[in-house]
Design an enzyme around this catalytic site. Sequence first.
Site: not given
Ligand SMILES: [Zn+2]
Length: 435
Positions: A138-140, A142, A192, A235, A312, A350, A352, A355, A380
């Site tokens: 990111d640009s910094g 935010f 921005d 924007q 994100d 799941c 993962c 799990c 998870h």
């Molecule tokens: Zn999981």
Amino acid sequence: MVYGIVSRRPSPSHDQLNMAEDGERVDGINTSESGMSLKKVLSGASPLSLKIIAECPVTKARACDLALPHSTVSTPVFMPVGTQGTLKGITVDQLESLGCQICLGNTYHLGMRPGPDLIEKANGLHGFMNWKRNLLTDSGGFQMVSLVELSKVTEEGVQFKSPYDGKEILLTPERSIDIQNSLGSDIMMQLDDVVSSTVKGPRVEEAMHRSIRWLDRCIKANKNPNKQNLFAIIQGGLDAELRKACLDEMTKRDVPGFAIGGLSGGEEKDDFWRMVTLSTDHLPREKPRYLMGVGYAVDLVVCVALGCDMFDCVFPTRTARFGSALVPWGSLQVKQKQYAKDFQPIDPDCQCPTCKNHSRAFLHALFKSDTAAMHHITIHNISYQLTLMRSVRQSIVEGRFPEFIRTFMKRMFPSREQYPGWAVEALASVNVVLE
Ligand SMILES: [Zn+2]
């Protein structure tokens, strides 16, 4: 309708990328049900190419292959957020084994500590983290919304006091790009002028115009346009006129991709989705669309339907640290007493490592004594987000995304009455009626 754009094949390293021929173009692969195919080419020679694999014939959703310098990313994609080069509660190896193709580095924090010079010496953020796949920085800017009492915006840039040592710092568009060039990220974000989405009045218009001027300064400042992609950030707050004006102006620039910014900041969901869909209506089809700060499962599914490709959010990792595990029926609070003797995994479906190896009872007990519990839940939750987006993509490719949405909503909410009104309306706007 399907078409492919490949201006350059994906290559595994910057070195190979530099050797790749600019402007190499191949035809798209047609995997959609509609069967129509046409060719279109990207202008410019950015180190990015977007191949549209399939488009949903009902909604605005699409599945793409986004080729970036370090690997190809399958979209729609959720990008986990790392801070200071590591994701809290998860290692780079684990992130890789979960199939993550792109994650975020936090420019504001990295620019402060350990600092861009040190990271440049370590062969950029990739080398510093030992992460072989793609990074977005990111640009910094935010972070300054959250530090607003410390910051002052002028035409030159954003002035603020370092929270580490109290020193005055001026973050200009040039400085932001300079730091991101040192970090060597695959995707850089423009600086921005950020205003909170709940702010109204002339400040919103001022910030929108300034963001356009700062975009031009960022484009000019980029020392690595052949290696690093600079994304513009749309924007305009919650004002349709301003957002449209920003879209008109920014899309005149030949930047490799566009982000939809200034949302997900506490505004009404009704305003949120209307601004998202207005943006995707006016963004170029052949470039990636990144909706910033969105990570709730329902929001992801709806915003894919509205035509967004990338997302994100800190939510899945942050909520894990409070013992909240994301599941297809909402969330599961591991700390609750009812799980003390429950030997099922968090989600029996799941795949993962958490799990596969651990029960709710184990995590419940561990949470009381050890931070390892947070780590297991973080894994998870990231797996949940990545798996959700893979399922969304698969359904788009197979031409059954509207059906996927209906099944997803049924599982997420116990009854039709509990569907959020904004989601029902947003989905209806793209021809998905929930029964
Ligand atoms: Zn999981």
